[in-house]
Motif scaffolding. Structure first.
Motif, PDB file in Angstrom:
ATOM      1  N   MET A   1       0.754  -1.039   0.088  1.00 51.50           N
ATOM      2  CA  MET A   1      -0.093   0.066   0.140  1.00 51.50           C
ATOM      3  C   MET A   1       0.759   1.426  -0.109  1.00 51.50           C
ATOM      4  O   MET A   1       1.684   1.332   0.929  1.00 51.50           O
ATOM      5  N   ASN A   2       0.734   2.106  -1.124  1.00 49.02           N
ATOM      6  CA  ASN A   2       1.381   3.197  -1.244  1.00 49.02           C
ATOM      7  C   ASN A   2       1.038   4.334  -0.146  1.00 49.02           C
ATOM      8  O   ASN A   2      -0.109   4.352   0.530  1.00 49.02           O
ATOM      9  N   LEU A   3       1.606   5.478  -0.012  1.00 53.21           N
ATOM     10  CA  LEU A   3       1.582   6.778   0.817  1.00 53.21           C
ATOM     11  C   LEU A   3       0.073   7.227   0.575  1.00 53.21           C
ATOM     12  O   LEU A   3      -0.582   7.503   1.615  1.00 53.21           O
ATOM     13  N   ASN A   5      -2.756   5.966  -0.447  1.00 46.60           N
ATOM     14  CA  ASN A   5      -3.603   5.156   0.014  1.00 46.60           C
ATOM     15  C   ASN A   5      -3.626   5.185   1.482  1.00 46.60           C
ATOM     16  O   ASN A   5      -4.790   5.182   1.857  1.00 46.60           O
ATOM     17  N   LYS A   6      -2.513   5.231   2.175  1.00 44.02           N
ATOM     18  CA  LYS A   6      -2.236   5.216   3.660  1.00 44.02           C
ATOM     19  C   LYS A   6      -3.156   6.459   4.027  1.00 44.02           C
ATOM     20  O   LYS A   6      -3.622   6.606   5.224  1.00 44.02           O
ATOM     21  N   LEU A   7      -2.711   7.735   3.483  1.00 46.62           N
ATOM     22  CA  LEU A   7      -3.390   8.792   3.784  1.00 46.62           C
ATOM     23  C   LEU A   7      -4.938   8.746   3.938  1.00 46.62           C
ATOM     24  O   LEU A   7      -5.591   9.312   4.452  1.00 46.62           O
ATOM     25  N   THR A   8      -5.555   8.229   2.615  1.00 48.69           N
ATOM     26  CA  THR A   8      -6.799   8.156   2.260  1.00 48.69           C
ATOM     27  C   THR A   8      -7.415   7.202   3.574  1.00 48.69           C
ATOM     28  O   THR A   8      -8.216   7.565   4.203  1.00 48.69           O
ATOM     29  N   LEU A   9      -6.616   6.052   3.943  1.00 50.97           N
ATOM     30  CA  LEU A   9      -7.215   5.280   5.048  1.00 50.97           C
ATOM     31  C   LEU A   9      -6.937   6.018   6.517  1.00 50.97           C
ATOM     32  O   LEU A   9      -7.922   5.893   7.426  1.00 50.97           O
ATOM     33  N   LEU A  10      -6.178   7.060   6.701  1.00 57.58           N
ATOM     34  CA  LEU A  10      -5.842   7.808   7.653  1.00 57.58           C
ATOM     35  C   LEU A  10      -7.144   8.606   7.868  1.00 57.58           C
ATOM     36  O   LEU A  10      -7.647   8.965   8.871  1.00 57.58           O
ATOM     37  N   THR A  46      -5.408  16.348   4.249  1.00 57.19           N
ATOM     38  CA  THR A  46      -4.720  14.889   3.598  1.00 57.19           C
ATOM     39  C   THR A  46      -5.466  14.572   2.317  1.00 57.19           C
ATOM     40  O   THR A  46      -4.793  13.743   1.415  1.00 57.19           O
ATOM     41  N   ASP A  50      -2.912  13.682  -0.405  1.00 54.87           N
ATOM     42  CA  ASP A  50      -2.871  12.368  -0.923  1.00 54.87           C
ATOM     43  C   ASP A  50      -2.753  12.321  -2.528  1.00 54.87           C
ATOM     44  O   ASP A  50      -2.199  11.667  -3.269  1.00 54.87           O
TER      45      ASP A  50
END
Length: 145
Positions: A1-3, A5-10, A46, A50
């Protein structure tokens, strides 16, 4: 998982945390409003971050195209629901109904193998909603309602 996508999940995780401060004035009403507004703004930022990272480093994924708008909807819709005492319920219902309709279109398109990315107008709408939510969180409603 790229950054991105991690920001989206955050954003998905942070949305309910920010809403806790709207619903439960932890530390007093004024402090809770400020904390909720700061968390809301940071979470909203974010969204911009992102997207910029994904485009700059060519990290655009179908997951991001699908989840990014959903994370935005979660953030904005949950804030509006929490703000119903300050925002008329009928306004919230119309906006949420529109979001469900658009999500339905995206789902049908995805079943056909087509991922619909957000348009300029959709992004502008999201920014306007986020600004409106932030102003209402800190009680800067300018006597609108």
């Amino acid at each position: 998982m790229n950054l991105p996508n991690k920001l989206t999940l955050l954003r998905v995780i942070m949305a309910p945390i920010a809403m806790v401060f709207i619903l439960y004035p932890i530390g007093g009403e004024n402090v809770a409003r400020i904390v909720a507004a700061v968390l809301f703004v940071l979470t909203a930022l974010t969204d911009m971050l992102d997207g910029k990272i994904a485009r700059k480093y060519n990290l655009i994924t179908n997951f991001g195209k699908f989840m990014d708008p959903l994370a935005d909807k979660l953030l904005v819709c949950s804030a509006m629901i929490c703000l119903i005492p300050r925002l008329p319920a009928w306004v919230v219902l119309i906006i949420i109904a529109r979001e469900f309709i658009i999500s339905g279109f995206r789902t049908v398109a995805a079943e056909g193998g087509l991922v619909l990315a957000a348009s300029y107008w959709g992004k502008a709408k999201t920014i306007a909603q986020m600004i409106m939510c932030c102003l209402l969180i800190v009680h800067l409603d300018f006597f609108i309602f």
